[in-house]
Enzyme design. Structure first.
Site, PDB file in Angstrom:
ATOM      1  N   ASP A  67       0.841  -1.193   0.000  1.00  0.00           N
ATOM      2  CA  ASP A  67       0.000   0.000   0.000  1.00  0.00           C
ATOM      3  C   ASP A  67       0.882   1.250   0.000  1.00  0.00           C
ATOM      4  O   ASP A  67       1.613   1.514   0.970  1.00  0.00           O
ATOM      5  CB  ASP A  67      -0.888  -0.017   1.244  1.00  0.00           C
ATOM      6  CG  ASP A  67      -1.995   1.025   1.209  1.00  0.00           C
ATOM      7  OD1 ASP A  67      -1.795   2.078   0.568  1.00  0.00           O
ATOM      8  OD2 ASP A  67      -3.047   0.783   1.824  1.00  0.00           O
ATOM      9  N   HIS A  81      -2.954  -0.267  -2.531  1.00  0.00           N
ATOM     10  CA  HIS A  81      -4.157   0.446  -2.121  1.00  0.00           C
ATOM     11  C   HIS A  81      -5.218   0.378  -3.224  1.00  0.00           C
ATOM     12  O   HIS A  81      -4.918   0.529  -4.400  1.00  0.00           O
ATOM     13  CB  HIS A  81      -3.778   1.908  -1.868  1.00  0.00           C
ATOM     14  CG  HIS A  81      -4.776   2.675  -1.091  1.00  0.00           C
ATOM     15  ND1 HIS A  81      -4.817   2.674   0.291  1.00  0.00           N
ATOM     16  CD2 HIS A  81      -5.770   3.505  -1.491  1.00  0.00           C
ATOM     17  CE1 HIS A  81      -5.791   3.464   0.689  1.00  0.00           C
ATOM     18  NE2 HIS A  81      -6.400   3.971  -0.361  1.00  0.00           N
TER      19      HIS A  81
END
Length: 232
Positions: free
Chosen positions: A170, A201
């Site tokens: 992420d 993400h």
């Protein structure tokens, strides 16, 4: 599938929410908490999928005080930047109060014995964690929640089950932050973290370039099992 209007806790104004209802009596209600892109097509599709599984799903427009009805596409660079700008102006504490108002509206539909959970994505994932510590939601799921390592002081207030989906690559939540999340939450009896190696993400978005289909399906299956266990 329709839009409803909800009165905030302070009684000033009203805000819209997307509502998707199942055929027949809902199993429970789930509040779907938006990303920074507003209640867009992807969030509405999340609601529709929950309704298809038997839940009443409601997605409140949390940016309504700034820009009502905002819908942005993360795959368009200018719109991504606009979303980041809106997030910078967003009052998260006020957002939690609007989520609480939405929880109350859902309970008003279900009756006093109805159960209500929340699921959120990105900023919404963070708000789902905050809802677990600050509201009476009975099950909370956060996808790629941002900044949870800064909220660990609130973890003692978690009374009902929480599930967090954590993509290990992420770019908004670095490895040190992920390690702090695990260190602070792995031993919590109500919290489960699932890691997704190689994922970034937004991997469970319904539409667009960010989606990683296999991991998205795995995460969504875990979410549905979690809600079935804790909401019915």
């Amino acid at each position: 599938m329709t839009s409803i209007s909800i009165t905030p806790l302070d009684g000033t104004g009203r805000f819209d929410a997307y509502r998707a209802a199942p055929e027949g009596t809902p199993r429970a209600a789930i509040i779907v908490i938006q990303e920074i892109f507003g209640v867009n097509a992807g969030i509405r599709r999340k609601c529709d999928a929950l309704a298809e599984a038997g839940y009443l799903a409601i997605a409140p427009d949390l940016f309504w005080r700034m820009q009502p009805g905002l819908e942005l596409d993360p795959d368009v660079p200018e719109q991504m930047q606009a979303a980041l700008d809106w997030m910078g102006q967003f009052d998260q504490d006020q957002g939690i109060r609007d989520i609480e108002a939405t929880i109350r509206a859902a309970r008003g539909e279900l009756g006093p014995d109805g159960k209500v959970g929340v699921v959120g994505y990105c900023l919404g994932g963070r708000l789902a964690f905050m809802a677990a510590t600050r509201t009476d939601t009975q099950a909370s799921v956060g996808y790629y929640a941002v900044g949870v390592d800064g909220l660990l002081g609130e973890a003692a207030a978690i009374a009902h089950p929480v599930l967090l989906h954590v993509p290990q690559e992420d770019h908004f939540v670095d490895k040190d932050s992920q390690e702090r999340m695990h260190a602070g939450l792995d031993d919590h009896p109500k919290v489960t973290l699932i890691d997704y190696p190689g994922e970034d993400h937004g991997f469970a978005t319904e539409f667009g370039q960010r989606r990683s289909d296999d991991s998205a399906k795995r995460a969504d299956a875990a979410t549905m099992a979690f809600f079935a266990d804790h909401l019915g």
